[in-house]
Motif scaffolding. Structure first.
Motif, short mmCIF file in Angstrom:
data_model
loop_
_atom_site.label_atom_id
_atom_site.label_comp_id
_atom_site.label_asym_id
_atom_site.label_seq_id
_atom_site.Cartn_x
_atom_site.Cartn_y
_atom_site.Cartn_z
N ASP A 160 0.72 -1.28 0.14
CA ASP A 160 0.16 0.06 0.02
C ASP A 160 0.89 1.32 -0.26
N GLN A 161 2.13 1.26 -0.27
CA GLN A 161 2.79 2.47 -0.23
C GLN A 161 3.58 2.71 -1.55
N ALA A 162 3.62 3.98 -2.10
CA ALA A 162 3.95 4.31 -3.16
C ALA A 162 5.57 4.28 -3.49
N MET A 163 6.20 4.15 -2.34
CA MET A 163 7.64 4.25 -2.16
C MET A 163 8.04 3.02 -0.96
N PRO A 164 9.16 2.29 -1.18
CA PRO A 164 9.71 1.34 -0.06
C PRO A 164 10.20 2.23 0.82
N SER A 165 10.68 1.55 1.81
CA SER A 165 11.31 2.42 2.90
C SER A 165 12.73 1.90 2.87
N PHE A 166 13.69 2.84 3.08
CA PHE A 166 15.16 2.41 2.89
C PHE A 166 15.90 2.74 4.12
N THR A 167 16.44 1.77 4.60
CA THR A 167 17.63 2.33 5.69
C THR A 167 18.85 1.74 5.59
N PRO A 168 19.86 3.01 5.41
CA PRO A 168 21.21 2.47 5.43
C PRO A 168 21.67 1.76 6.67
N ILE A 169 22.14 0.50 6.60
CA ILE A 169 22.66 -0.29 7.69
C ILE A 169 23.88 -0.21 8.11
N SER A 170 24.75 0.19 6.72
CA SER A 170 26.17 0.07 6.95
C SER A 170 26.83 0.96 5.97
N THR A 171 27.65 1.87 6.28
CA THR A 171 28.36 2.70 5.38
C THR A 171 29.77 2.87 5.62
N VAL A 222 28.05 -5.46 9.66
CA VAL A 222 26.87 -5.72 10.15
C VAL A 222 26.57 -7.22 9.90
N LYS A 223 27.71 -8.08 9.98
CA LYS A 223 27.71 -9.49 10.08
C LYS A 223 26.84 -9.96 8.87
N ARG A 247 30.87 13.52 41.90
CA ARG A 247 30.63 13.89 40.16
C ARG A 247 30.45 12.69 39.59
N VAL A 248 29.78 12.74 38.28
CA VAL A 248 29.72 11.66 37.52
C VAL A 248 29.90 12.24 35.90
N MET A 249 30.42 11.47 35.29
CA MET A 249 30.76 12.02 33.86
C MET A 249 29.62 11.12 33.07
N VAL A 250 28.99 11.58 31.99
CA VAL A 250 28.23 11.04 30.98
C VAL A 250 28.75 11.16 29.80
N ALA A 251 29.02 10.21 29.28
CA ALA A 251 29.65 10.16 27.79
C ALA A 251 28.82 9.44 26.80
N GLY A 252 28.28 10.18 25.68
CA GLY A 252 27.66 9.59 24.64
C GLY A 252 28.42 8.59 23.68
N TRP A 253 27.88 7.50 23.12
CA TRP A 253 28.62 6.95 21.83
C TRP A 253 27.35 6.30 21.08
N ALA A 254 27.77 6.12 19.65
CA ALA A 254 27.06 5.31 18.61
C ALA A 254 27.81 4.42 18.08
N THR A 255 27.14 3.60 17.63
CA THR A 255 27.62 2.62 16.62
C THR A 255 26.64 2.08 15.62
N GLN A 256 27.36 1.58 14.58
CA GLN A 256 26.48 0.96 13.59
C GLN A 256 26.61 -0.60 13.45
N ASP A 257 27.50 -1.10 14.18
CA ASP A 257 27.86 -2.51 14.45
C ASP A 257 26.71 -3.28 14.86
N ASN A 264 37.02 -3.25 15.49
CA ASN A 264 36.90 -4.71 14.40
C ASN A 264 38.17 -5.13 14.13
N ASP A 265 37.87 -6.33 13.09
CA ASP A 265 39.03 -6.96 12.74
C ASP A 265 40.14 -6.25 12.18
N ASN A 266 39.79 -5.03 11.53
CA ASN A 266 40.80 -4.44 10.97
C ASN A 266 41.42 -3.05 11.78
N GLY A 267 41.09 -3.35 12.94
CA GLY A 267 41.64 -2.28 14.10
C GLY A 267 40.88 -1.04 14.10
N GLU A 268 39.68 -1.02 13.36
CA GLU A 268 39.15 0.32 13.27
C GLU A 268 38.27 0.35 14.48
#
Ligand code: ADP
Ligand code: MG
Length: 549
Positions: free
Chosen positions: A232-243, A351-352, A460-470, A492-496
């Motif tokens: 029922d949708q004119a366009m599919p949904s696209f999610t970039p899972i890995s870049t 993304v395995k 005191r407490v430190m709040v640090a934010g992180w993100a990952t695509q893995d 990761n295996d490539n040291g990144e």
């Protein structure tokens, strides 16, 4: 065209603002039609200020001729400088951007390019108005600063819907100018492929992973999109899972590889090293220009090419004439091709996924026209899909998207989170607050709250934010709270590094024993990946804003 300037157009332009070339399309007569810019289907994204004067600016092919010859007058590949403000900290670059005492910016260069594209589009015979609505493509993994810069450049170039009587720009509730939409390049390209080749039939391919291999003039990007098509949708949904990508790998390197071969032959005959001798700038420029032409001749199927060229060397005109074989050329570019193949693997590994999980590989970007690219991908992975127009397919997809937006058949693609977002716990592990692929639905922002306790009595407490695509392992505890044991320092295996650091801030809390002070932490995230963090301790809030760069 001035008589129609004031009139609103029914059409929406689709623009690929590329690092090397830009192109413009419009959905017209049921087709994604590419518009000619200065008589060609794409315009070099190059701007020249002759004699470093602000007036008399040249855009496109004319400016491109001077890239090597007059580097100080020519601005090319500015897209990478629009990702952040780092250029301001590099004195030589800041100096280059100071013309007649005025400080201009990479965004001003983009404005010149967009203005030229707009004015050329308006000289198209079927132009029906001001072309104020536009869909401009941006890389999949770019920064919010880049996106804002593109929007600013678009407004400065005259895009955006205006009030008919006052001429003022119209804005939505968030202050965003109406009529300027950004779309991710791989999504635009896949959309055009899908429409042309029938990829998105919900009956046959409800869910699929498409890997977009985009090899342009200066950059290489690989993106894996997870695509869901619904009846029922004119366009599919696209999610970039890995870049993944290589910032400085593209057609230019393929040109320099050939220029290097030619230069060595010239060196053997004359003892002059054209590519590395500062007095040989004019010849270096000719060599680069010719190398690109000969590369394209190889790409079109020639097994050998002739470099026939008079050059002035040490005050003397000399005629050069020699033949280069495809085998010699291919050997020189093999390591470059291999780098792109490695990058494809990294994108899947992170993304395995394996190649069996990728339903289709699609080729994008002028450099992927070359048969050696298709062959390399076929040998290492699988036969890719390709099209005649890989260098304009991004703008075509954008024009199609624009037509859907304009006819309001869709609710524009429902944005989803491309990363897991969360905070670092005291033991260095990642506590996810938002999971990758969470949908925004009708919400402008997503918000999540979690209670943490003080790790010690330091006050005191430190709040640090992180993100990952893995695809890290995430569990849900009995209270529905997300848990992971992934270390934010993990590689990761490539040291990144797998995790991207978003920012941190310190909260002052009462000095009580560990575990005695509840800290209520709320993260709010918007569609531009801007994150707002707010911690409330004993009713007192402290706040911070983070952005994924
Ligand atoms: P970008 O996305 O970086 O702006 P494009 O997708 O337009 O760039 O790609 C430009 C590059 O494509 C240039 O290096 C150009 O030489 C190369 N290119 C164009 N046509 C061909 C071809 N037929 N074969 C190989 N390379 C090509
Ligand atoms: Mg491109």
């Amino acid at each position: 065209m001035s008589e129609i300037r004031g009139r609103a157009s029914k059409m929406t332009l689709g623009i690929d603002l590329g690092t090397t070339n830009s192109s413009v399309s419009v959905y017209y007569g049921g087709q994604m039609q590419v518009l000619k810019m200065h008589g060609e289907y794409s315009l070099p994204s190059v701007v020249r200020f002759p004699d470093r004067k602000l007036n008399g600016v040249q855009v496109g092919q004319k400016a491109k001729k001077y890239i090597v010859l007059k580097p100080n007058e020519v601005f090319s590949s500015v897209k990478s400088q629009m990702r952040n403000d780092d250029w301001k900290d590099i004195p030589e670059i800041r100096e280059k951007y100071t013309l007649e005492g005025e400080q201009i910016t990479p965004t001003d260069i983009a404005t010149k390019i967009l203005s030229e594209l707009k004015s050329e589009a308006q000289s198209w015979e079927s132009c029906d108005g001001n072309f104020e609505r536009v869909v401009i493509c941006v890389p999949a993994n770019t920064t919010s600063i880049y996106k804002q810069n593109v929007k600013d450049a678009a407004v400065a170039a005259g895009f955006g819907q205006t009030d008919e009587t006052t001429g003022d720009l119209l804005r939505d509730n968030n202050g965003e100018v109406l009529g300027i939409t950004l779309l991710e390049e791989p999504t635009a390209a896949s959309l055009a492929y899908g429409v042309n080749k029938g990829f998105f039939n919900p009956k046959t391919s409800k869910e699929q992973n498409i890997l977009v291999y985009d090899l342009g003039g200066g950059t290489f990007d690989v993106t894996i999109l997870h695509i869901i098509s619904e009846e029922d949708q004119a366009m599919p949904s696209f999610t970039p899972i890995s870049t993944k990508g290589v910032a400085k790998l593209g057609g230019d390197d393929f040109d320099w590889a050939l220029a290097e071969i030619i230069s060595k032959r010239i060196f053997d005959e004359t003892g002059v090293d054209i590519l590395n001798d500062s007095k040989q700038l004019a010849n270096k420029s000719i060599l680069k220009f010719e190398a690109e032409n000969l590369k394209i001749a190889f790409s079109n199927g020639l097994s050998e090419v002739n470099f026939v060229q008079p050059l002035e060397i040490n005050g003397q005109d000399q005629n050069f004439d020699f033949t280069i074989s495809i085998d010699e050329y291919k050997k020189s570019i093999d390591p470059l091709i291999q780098k792109t193949l490695d990058c494809v693997k990294e994108a899947m590994d992170s993304v395995k996924l394996t190649i069996d999980d990728i339903n289709r590989i699609v080729l994008v970007g002028g450099s992927s026209k070359a048969p050696w690219i298709r062959e390399a991908i076929k040998t290492s992975y699988k036969e890719p899909y390709t099209a005649e127009n890989v260098d304009t397919i991004v703008s075509q997809g954008a024009s199609y998207y624009g037509s859907l937006l304009a006819s309001m058949v869709i609710d524009p693609v429902k944005p989803k989170l491309s990363h897991h977002y969360g905070v670092e716990l005291n033991d260095g592990t990642f506590c996810p607050l938002f999971l990758k692929s969470s949908e925004f639905g009708d919400n402008e922002v997503l918000s999540a709250t979690s209670i943490f306790y003080n790790p010690d009595d330091s006050g005191r407490v430190m709040v640090a934010g992180w993100a990952t695509q893995d695809n890290i392992e995430i569990e849900t505890d009995e209270k529905g709270k997300n848990k992971s044991y992934a270390l934010v320092s993990a590689r990761n295996d490539n040291g990144e590094q797998i995790f991207e650091w978003l920012g941190e801030y310190e909260i002052q809390i009462p000095r009580k024993a560990a575990g005695q002070v509840p800290i209520e932490l709320t993260l709010t995230i918007d569609k531009q990946n801007c994150i707002h963090a707010k911690a409330v301790v004993e009713g007192k809030p402290t706040e911070a804003d983070w952005k994924r760069q």
